[in-house]
Enzyme design. Structure first.
Site, PDB file in Angstrom:
ATOM      1  CB  SER A   1      -1.117   0.111   1.255  1.00  0.00           C
ATOM      2  OG  SER A   1      -1.220   1.578   1.767  1.00  0.00           O
TER       3      SER A   1
ATOM      4  CE1 TYR B   1      -3.300  -2.685   4.779  1.00  0.00           C
ATOM      5  CE2 TYR B   1      -2.809  -0.225   4.865  1.00  0.00           C
ATOM      6  CZ  TYR B   1      -2.852  -1.036   3.980  1.00  0.00           C
ATOM      7  OH  TYR B   1      -4.062  -1.460   3.235  1.00  0.00           O
TER       8      TYR B   1
ATOM      9  CB  ALA C   1       1.271  -4.717   7.873  1.00  0.00           C
ATOM     10  CE  LYS C   2      -1.708  -4.199   3.319  1.00  0.00           C
ATOM     11  NZ  LYS C   2      -1.823  -5.144   2.453  1.00  0.00           N
TER      12      LYS C   2
ATOM     13  CB  ILE D   1      -6.991   1.471  -4.970  1.00  0.00           C
ATOM     14  CG1 ILE D   1      -6.040   1.549  -5.946  1.00  0.00           C
ATOM     15  CG2 ILE D   1      -7.992   0.942  -6.243  1.00  0.00           C
ATOM     16  CD1 ILE D   1      -6.487   2.508  -7.011  1.00  0.00           C
TER      17      ILE D   1
END
Length: 154
Positions: free
Chosen positions: A46, A59, A62-63, A92
């Site tokens: 991401s 998040y 992790a990305k 997106i």
């Protein structure tokens, strides 16, 4: 369960869903790729891996971990003809964004204002992933492909 314990559970679940699953999948598919001496692995990260986001710390972490995972795998698996890359989508438009609590959702107009291309990304914009799975991309490895409308320029 205390607030700290709840955060710990959420942290581990987020890392499992957004990082560890890539390891497990790669571990499952690479033996056959090594036998064939060809393959393509692409991890979906991401734009938050590079930009960070206060409400999505686990998040984003992790990305970002997928970037190091990708580079390490590219070096390990390249001698076997296996390419490993990461795709970093930006804003997106997907149905899943509506499952986030309102205080964690970015406003679409704020996202668009950060980009060079002034529109929301659509799922079809991420179709560039398909190219990475072809023989034409067999010399591309260890790379990070941003599909973010020019959100992050580097």
């Amino acid at each position: 369960m205390t607030r700290h314990e709840t955060y710990e559970v959420a942290w581990h679940r987020t890392l499992d869903v957004n990082l560890t699953i890539h390891y497990r999948m790669t571990h499952a598919v690479t033996p056959a790729m090594v036998d064939r001496q060809w393959g393509s692995i692409f991890n979906v990260s991401s734009v938050n891996a590079r930009s960070g986001r206060p409400g999505l710390i686990a998040y984003s972490t992790a990305k970002a971990g997928l970037l190091g995972f990708t580079r390490s795998l590219a070096r390990k698996l390249g001698p076997h003809g296996i390419c490993v890359n990461t795709v970093l989508p930006g804003a997106i438009q997907v149905d899943a964004e509506h499952t986030l609590p309102a205080h964690r959702r970015a406003r679409p107009e704020d996202q668009i204002a950060r980009q060079c291309v002034p529109r929301r990304g659509q799922p079809g914009d991420v179709a560039a992933i398909a190219f990475l799975a072809t023989l034409s991309a067999s010399f591309i490895t260890g790379r990070s492909l941003h599909i973010d409308g020019g959100w992050l320029l580097h």
